[in-house]
Design an enzyme around this catalytic site. Sequence first.
Site, PDB file in Angstrom:
ATOM      1  N   ASP A 331      -2.619 -13.178  -3.809  1.00 26.98           N
ATOM      2  CA  ASP A 331      -1.931 -12.734  -2.611  1.00 26.98           C
ATOM      3  C   ASP A 331      -2.959 -12.637  -1.488  1.00 26.98           C
ATOM      4  O   ASP A 331      -4.136 -12.936  -1.683  1.00 26.98           O
ATOM      5  CB  ASP A 331      -1.211 -11.394  -2.846  1.00 26.98           C
ATOM      6  CG  ASP A 331      -2.158 -10.275  -3.248  1.00 26.98           C
ATOM      7  OD1 ASP A 331      -3.397 -10.501  -3.288  1.00 26.98           O
ATOM      8  OD2 ASP A 331      -1.680  -9.164  -3.538  1.00 26.98           O
ATOM      9  N   ASP A 333      -4.335  -9.998   1.548  1.00 27.35           N
ATOM     10  CA  ASP A 333      -4.314  -8.608   2.017  1.00 27.35           C
ATOM     11  C   ASP A 333      -4.953  -8.475   3.392  1.00 27.35           C
ATOM     12  O   ASP A 333      -5.982  -9.095   3.669  1.00 27.35           O
ATOM     13  CB  ASP A 333      -5.071  -7.701   1.033  1.00 27.35           C
ATOM     14  CG  ASP A 333      -4.512  -7.765  -0.385  1.00 27.35           C
ATOM     15  OD1 ASP A 333      -3.289  -7.965  -0.521  1.00 27.35           O
ATOM     16  OD2 ASP A 333      -5.296  -7.617  -1.342  1.00 27.35           O
ATOM     17  N   ASP A 421       0.152  -8.415   1.680  1.00 29.91           N
ATOM     18  CA  ASP A 421       0.145  -6.942   1.737  1.00 29.91           C
ATOM     19  C   ASP A 421      -0.572  -6.495   2.999  1.00 29.91           C
ATOM     20  O   ASP A 421      -1.643  -7.018   3.343  1.00 29.91           O
ATOM     21  CB  ASP A 421      -0.572  -6.342   0.513  1.00 29.91           C
ATOM     22  CG  ASP A 421       0.144  -6.651  -0.801  1.00 29.91           C
ATOM     23  OD1 ASP A 421       1.331  -7.024  -0.761  1.00 29.91           O
ATOM     24  OD2 ASP A 421      -0.499  -6.502  -1.854  1.00 29.91           O
TER      25      ASP A 421
END
Length: 496
Positions: A331, A333, A421
Amino acid sequence: MFHAPIVPRARKRSRPAEASAPRREGVKFEDVRLYLVERKMGRSRRSFLTELARSKGFIVEDVLSDVVTHVVSEDSQASSLWAWLKGGSVKNLPVMHVLDISWFTDSMREGKPVAVETRHLIQVYTYTSTTPTPVSTVSQYACQRRTTTQNNNKIFTDAFEVLAESHEFNDMEGPCLAFRRAASVLKSLPWTVQNLRVTEDLPCLGEHSMCVIEEILQHGRSFEVEKILSDERYQILKLFTSVFGVGPKTAEKWYRRGLRSFSDVLAEPSIHLNRMQQSGFLHYGDISRAVSKAEAQALGNIIDEAVHAITPDAILTLTGGFRRGKDFGHDVDFIVTTPQLGKEERLLTSVIDRLKHQGILLYCEYQASTFDESKLPSHRFEAMDHFAKCFLILRLEDSQVDGGLQTAEEDRRGWRAVRVDLVSPPVDRYAFTLLGWSGSRFERDLRRFARMERRMLLDNHALYDKTKKEFLAATTEKDIFAHLGLEYIEPWQRNA
């Protein structure tokens, strides 16, 4: 701007013996216990230095025993010193700091134990057929080790990671952490482990880890690891936990109910997936695939545009594995905040609205801030901080990525889903958040170092000095390292 980088001896031949009871009046540093080696130092000088250290709050043991943390010597002959030390019955020698007198001098000048640096260490070398291998120079703390650009011991570290994950699935946190620390130590070595002897003085390698290394050295593989990898339960739990929103406990629950595949889960009427899990299954093909550095940069541009359209002076920083120099991740961030305290409070909700308006928001879970400064410092480890954050899945177009998306050849959609995120701390907590979000394993060991070596409490919110009973301010990561008396380690050297 978007930043993508942060006891005197009775005789000359005396050996280490049992611990005595040193004076404890005015002790300031309970976690640090010194032993001054009389060899080359002399009895009178050793006595003088002992009194000096004790007057400054240090515990100085009269004899060498397993309670000692720092051994200080003026003997410049490393080989003879280590031979003398190893001739005793001390079991904890591998985890002790064996230091030159310069560390003691620096500590007396500062009035506290200074960080152990490479220049302080008394090293000894063993030789293989080709390369000298440094022994007993590796710290037990990841925050005092720089990972090399290449993992020279991948066959061992991969095995340790499997063992760690297996223990995590069995809810055994202690062994899980032990194997991950062992893997971290081996990752930091600039040389390859070629025989068991060179690992004897390395920290964090317990009996189990040594057995695994020995087995791999003898057979080229670990039979224990192979057994785990072929175990049905391990395979199914690993499959289930690969879904966004599914943790080990949920995966175990599904396995115990006899479910063995995604189809089984989705076809079971009694299972009610939450929104995160629903999105995890819906976009599984995309978000289970690695994200490239170019894709992370493209997402940074999207978030940057959204954030600065709302707050022109906002601060946006890429964190996680990509900040540590990784080429791929699971992912992406980001930390986003504002120079003015309080202005960040509604920033994430505004960003979410803008992404939704652009039609690229595929999933969102927003968690409002529960940060309460009056509850600091925290005395327990918490994996997550209390700042406002959101967990997103965004649609990323092929045209937005330099060199195009990382997709399968048969994928003709021209876009993919990517997990993103965002966390939004107040600007006075930015440095602590950046340190924490740049790598959880490294920061967890940094917390341990702060607690054990400095009597400080560190987390994503603050740094608290228990001795001075005060919070230590920081605007950069370097400030935090300086407070802890550590050499600054760049993000790309923290892949522990």
